[in-house]
Enzyme design. Structure first.
Site, PDB file in Angstrom:
ATOM      1  N   CYS B  52      11.898 -31.784  63.041  1.00 33.80           N
ATOM      2  CA  CYS B  52      12.817 -31.142  62.008  1.00 33.80           C
ATOM      3  C   CYS B  52      13.674 -30.109  62.634  1.00 33.80           C
ATOM      4  O   CYS B  52      13.328 -28.921  63.345  1.00 33.80           O
ATOM      5  CB  CYS B  52      12.019 -30.267  60.835  1.00 33.80           C
ATOM      6  N   CYS B  55      13.320 -26.401  61.542  1.00 32.82           N
ATOM      7  CA  CYS B  55      11.942 -25.567  61.743  1.00 32.82           C
ATOM      8  C   CYS B  55      12.232 -24.655  62.897  1.00 32.82           C
ATOM      9  O   CYS B  55      12.903 -24.850  64.108  1.00 32.82           O
ATOM     10  CB  CYS B  55      10.648 -26.347  61.899  1.00 32.82           C
ATOM     11  N   HIS B 115       8.067 -25.564  56.465  1.00 36.98           N
ATOM     12  CA  HIS B 115       8.660 -26.668  56.120  1.00 36.98           C
ATOM     13  C   HIS B 115       8.364 -27.439  54.758  1.00 36.98           C
ATOM     14  O   HIS B 115       8.967 -28.170  54.223  1.00 36.98           O
ATOM     15  CB  HIS B 115       8.264 -27.794  57.150  1.00 36.98           C
ATOM     16  N   ASN B 155      21.306 -28.334  47.677  1.00 36.00           N
ATOM     17  CA  ASN B 155      21.098 -29.639  47.337  1.00 36.00           C
ATOM     18  C   ASN B 155      19.697 -29.828  47.487  1.00 36.00           C
ATOM     19  O   ASN B 155      19.243 -29.920  48.691  1.00 36.00           O
ATOM     20  CB  ASN B 155      21.747 -30.770  48.198  1.00 36.00           C
ATOM     21  N   SER B 163      19.573 -34.280  53.036  1.00 34.98           N
ATOM     22  CA  SER B 163      18.938 -35.340  54.291  1.00 34.98           C
ATOM     23  C   SER B 163      17.921 -34.585  55.032  1.00 34.98           C
ATOM     24  O   SER B 163      17.495 -35.222  56.014  1.00 34.98           O
ATOM     25  CB  SER B 163      20.368 -35.616  54.942  1.00 34.98           C
ATOM     26  N   HIS B 166      13.228 -29.942  54.578  1.00 34.51           N
ATOM     27  CA  HIS B 166      12.937 -28.432  54.962  1.00 34.51           C
ATOM     28  C   HIS B 166      13.841 -27.735  53.980  1.00 34.51           C
ATOM     29  O   HIS B 166      14.919 -27.824  53.925  1.00 34.51           O
ATOM     30  CB  HIS B 166      13.434 -28.106  56.369  1.00 34.51           C
ATOM     31  N   HIS B 168      16.174 -25.580  52.481  1.00 38.23           N
ATOM     32  CA  HIS B 168      17.691 -24.968  52.742  1.00 38.23           C
ATOM     33  C   HIS B 168      18.610 -25.077  51.902  1.00 38.23           C
ATOM     34  O   HIS B 168      18.834 -25.728  51.132  1.00 38.23           O
ATOM     35  CB  HIS B 168      17.796 -25.681  54.155  1.00 38.23           C
ATOM     36  N   GLN B 170      23.127 -24.284  51.607  1.00 36.08           N
ATOM     37  CA  GLN B 170      24.376 -24.509  52.513  1.00 36.08           C
ATOM     38  C   GLN B 170      25.591 -23.358  52.190  1.00 36.08           C
ATOM     39  O   GLN B 170      25.450 -22.828  50.589  1.00 36.08           O
ATOM     40  CB  GLN B 170      24.851 -25.939  52.420  1.00 36.08           C
TER      41      GLN B 170
HETATM   42  O1  LIG Z   1      25.742 -31.733  54.121  1.00 37.84           O
HETATM   43  P1  LIG Z   1      24.636 -32.532  54.103  1.00 37.84           P
HETATM   44  O2  LIG Z   1      23.438 -32.210  53.430  1.00 37.84           O
HETATM   45  O3  LIG Z   1      24.452 -33.315  55.263  1.00 37.84           O
HETATM   46  O4  LIG Z   1      25.143 -33.520  52.745  1.00 37.84           O
HETATM   47  C1  LIG Z   1      25.210 -33.414  51.457  1.00 37.84           C
HETATM   48  O5  LIG Z   1      25.559 -32.218  50.886  1.00 37.84           O
HETATM   49  C2  LIG Z   1      26.886 -32.427  50.853  1.00 37.84           C
HETATM   50  C3  LIG Z   1      27.853 -31.065  50.406  1.00 37.84           C
HETATM   51  O6  LIG Z   1      27.359 -30.883  48.733  1.00 37.84           O
HETATM   52  C4  LIG Z   1      27.743 -33.335  50.133  1.00 37.84           C
HETATM   53  O7  LIG Z   1      29.075 -33.462  50.747  1.00 37.84           O
HETATM   54  C5  LIG Z   1      27.029 -34.693  51.007  1.00 37.84           C
HETATM   55  O8  LIG Z   1      27.507 -35.746  50.285  1.00 37.84           O
HETATM   56  C6  LIG Z   1      25.659 -34.709  50.657  1.00 37.84           C
HETATM   57  O9  LIG Z   1      24.949 -35.819  51.253  1.00 37.84           O
END
Ligand SMILES: O=P(O)(O)O[C@H]1O[C@H](CO)[C@@H](O)[C@H](O)[C@H]1O
Ligand SMILES: O=P(O)(O)O[C@H]1O[C@H](CO)[C@@H](O)[C@H](O)[C@H]1O
Lengths: 350, 350
Positions: B52, B55, B115, B155, B163, B166, B168, B170
């Site tokens: 990961c 991690c 994780h 997300n 994706s 773990h 997290h 953004q």
């Molecule tokens: O940034 P990541 O986790 O790779 O990607 C994810 O979040 C982003 C922000 O919401 C989106 O644009 C992507 O479609 C989603 O798969």
């Protein structure tokens, strides 16, 4: 490169129909994908499924029986989101909690008695028949003066929430104007009042000159990836003549629209060699709501796939909370679609 | 019943933050579901995963090594959608093709070295630490005068395009104001100018009186299903005191927000006995853009599940082309969430 380049640098683009901007991140497909991989839906449907409520002769949820139709078939949705007999009323608490009752009609249209054939696999004449039915439905629904808007659309593929694989579309007609139509009306009206031509008439001129985003063209229709596309392979079909609704198309235009629909959906299926999922639908003038001389008929295709038959674009976090965002340029998407063969990959030859 | 009833009849509701209406079809969950059933994501993650990239101690895509962090950890996204060094520029062809360059910074925040633990499973003190880090990031990012907006979000779940499992979040910070923030700014400003109080201050008063949509409350925060919720179990966390950003919270407020986050996410997990997927994020004032006295901090949760851990709401056809639409009432959703136990179903007791 050090000067601003749409192919290379993150940027925003204006959607002239909605007045909203989309964020484009051309470099972003380089990231590896470790996320969700969709399963492929089964693709071995029989021509007739005895338990499908859309197939000819079968029973529906309300106990009625479908006719033995041979072309297409429309009926009122047994689980309509809108109902004709909603009592009129509204609520407002300090202007902060506001609600209004909503009435309408939801229709379902089986595209063909064949359980196994999508638009991409139907003959052009059969697609023309569906267009004629859409026009007929539009006419009948708009004869009810309470109806202000008629949304004709198709959800295709289980990934798009389609709950029955028998190819079919829906129509939701209601007594108010939905948000997306409201936005497009405002922007088209603004342009029409200043220029005396429809917004999409002038937009088409620019696109046909630039050519970069054109996917297909015939005498009466253009298929293109709009400059402001949000979904990876989003497209629009735009009529060359400014008509306000599907009802105004001539026989010849119906035929050319059928050909455009066939051409686009074949390219879509060929792209990832899969029955390509999407939501698609027409945008047209509100009804029983005055002249709407500004409106220019068009059809949107919103397909979710991004990299392959099993990897889609997620419109999540940033997109839901902030702003629509895409990872490949509309020009690259158009080129990819333009390069697809015009014969369906299954080559069923019908 | 023959008089208009929000619990029974299709209707529209106004989102006072965006000025947009949502269609509510209370009767519609009665339809049987024959569509897509999601697979359950694996739920047996190790405490530390050697492959990961989030991690502690592991290598990332750019070759750098994560520190041996013990609480949380922020770094710049190796696949950022926004880049700091985008050349400035704009394009306009007849006002119909319009684009502007966009620059910014994308950050990733690992919530904990563990994780396997989501917000719902972390201790309140650890969540408070994440809130302090969000405030710190907000401060640092806003010190760049080119940055106009900072979107903090998470997300969660592969169904939400996450994706890496773990836990997290953004942060996307950029040199313009995203659409959703623009809409909320317009409507909050309009209200503030007329009333001299923030829109959400008065909205909270009505909700705390009606009680129907409240899920949880402590001294400083309210968790509720907004009157205009779109997603089935959509919620908002609203601060009782009008602050404009996460930076203004006192220590005590940070602690109460952590408790509210824990309480809500535990209820979510308990609802379908699954690690509940969602996109969530704060909405707060734009930065380097004047006073914004109208802004009232809040946090949105947009979870996709509708009927069970494997059946989600599809925002497709009608929703994409026409208008947001929901199938259960916000009041019913709030009641269901209110009735969930406040102890996590896994009862890990941490
Ligand atoms: O940034 P990541 O986790 O790779 O990607 C994810 O979040 C982003 C922000 O919401 C989106 O644009 C992507 O479609 C989603 O798969
Ligand atoms: O009407 P259906 O096919 O049952 O349902 C599908 O299309 C509707 C209209 O776009 C959506 O509201 C539903 O979420 C979707 O699952």
């Amino acid at each position: 490169s050090t000067s601003f380049d749409l192919n290379e640098h993150p940027h925003t683009r204006l959607n002239i129909l909605t007045g909203e901007w989309v964020l484009v991140s051309p470099h972003r497909t380089k990231r590896p994908w470790q996320g969700k991989v969709e399963s492929l839906p089964a693709d071995n449907r029989p021509q007739h499924d005895p338990v499908c409520y859309l197939c000819a002769g079968n029973e529906r949820a309300d106990g009625s029986k479908n006719p033995d139709y041979t072309t297409n078939f429309a009926f009122t949705n047994d689980y309509s989101a809108l109902l004709p007999d909603t009592p009129v009323g509204e609520i407002s608490i300090d202007g902060l909690l506001k609600a209004e009752s909503q009435s309408g009609v939801c229709r379902v249209i089986a595209f063909s008695p064949r359980h196994d054939l999508t638009l991409a696999e139907l003959e052009i004449s059969a697609i023309k028949g569906i267009i004629a039915l859409w026009a007929q439905e539009f006419k009948t629904l708009s004869e009810n003066p309470a109806i202000k808007h008629i949304q004709i659309f198709e959800n295709k593929g289980d990934i798009m929430g389609c709950s029955n694989p028998h190819p079919h579309g829906q129509i939701w007609a209601q007594n108010s104007i939905p948000l997306e139509i409201h936005k497009e009306t405002v922007n088209q009206k603004k342009y029409f009042q200043v220029n005396g031509r429809s917004l999409l008439t002038d937009y088409l001129k620019v696109e046909l000159k630039e050519k970069k985003r054109i996917v297909f063209e015939n005498d009466n229709f253009v298929v293109l990836v709009p400059f402001w596309a949000v979904w990876p392979y989003e497209t629009m079909i735009i009529s060359k003549r400014q008509v306000r609704s599907v009802l105004e198309f001539t026989e010849e235009e119906q035929l050319d629209l059928a050909a455009a629909l066939k051409n686009l959906t074949v390219r879509y299926d060929n792209l990832f060699q899969v029955s390509f999922p999407y939501s698609a639908g027409m945008h047209q003038m509100p009804v029983n709501d005055g002249d709407h001389a500004e409106w220019h008929w068009h059809m949107h295709f919103y397909p979710p796939l991004l990299r392959s038959a099993t990897i889609k674009k997620f419109m999540v976090g940033y997109e839901m909370l902030g702003n629509a965002q895409r990872d490949i340029t509309p020009e690259a998407a158009a080129e990819t679609l333009r390069n697809q063969p015009e014969i369906h990959y299954k080559n069923k030859n019908i």
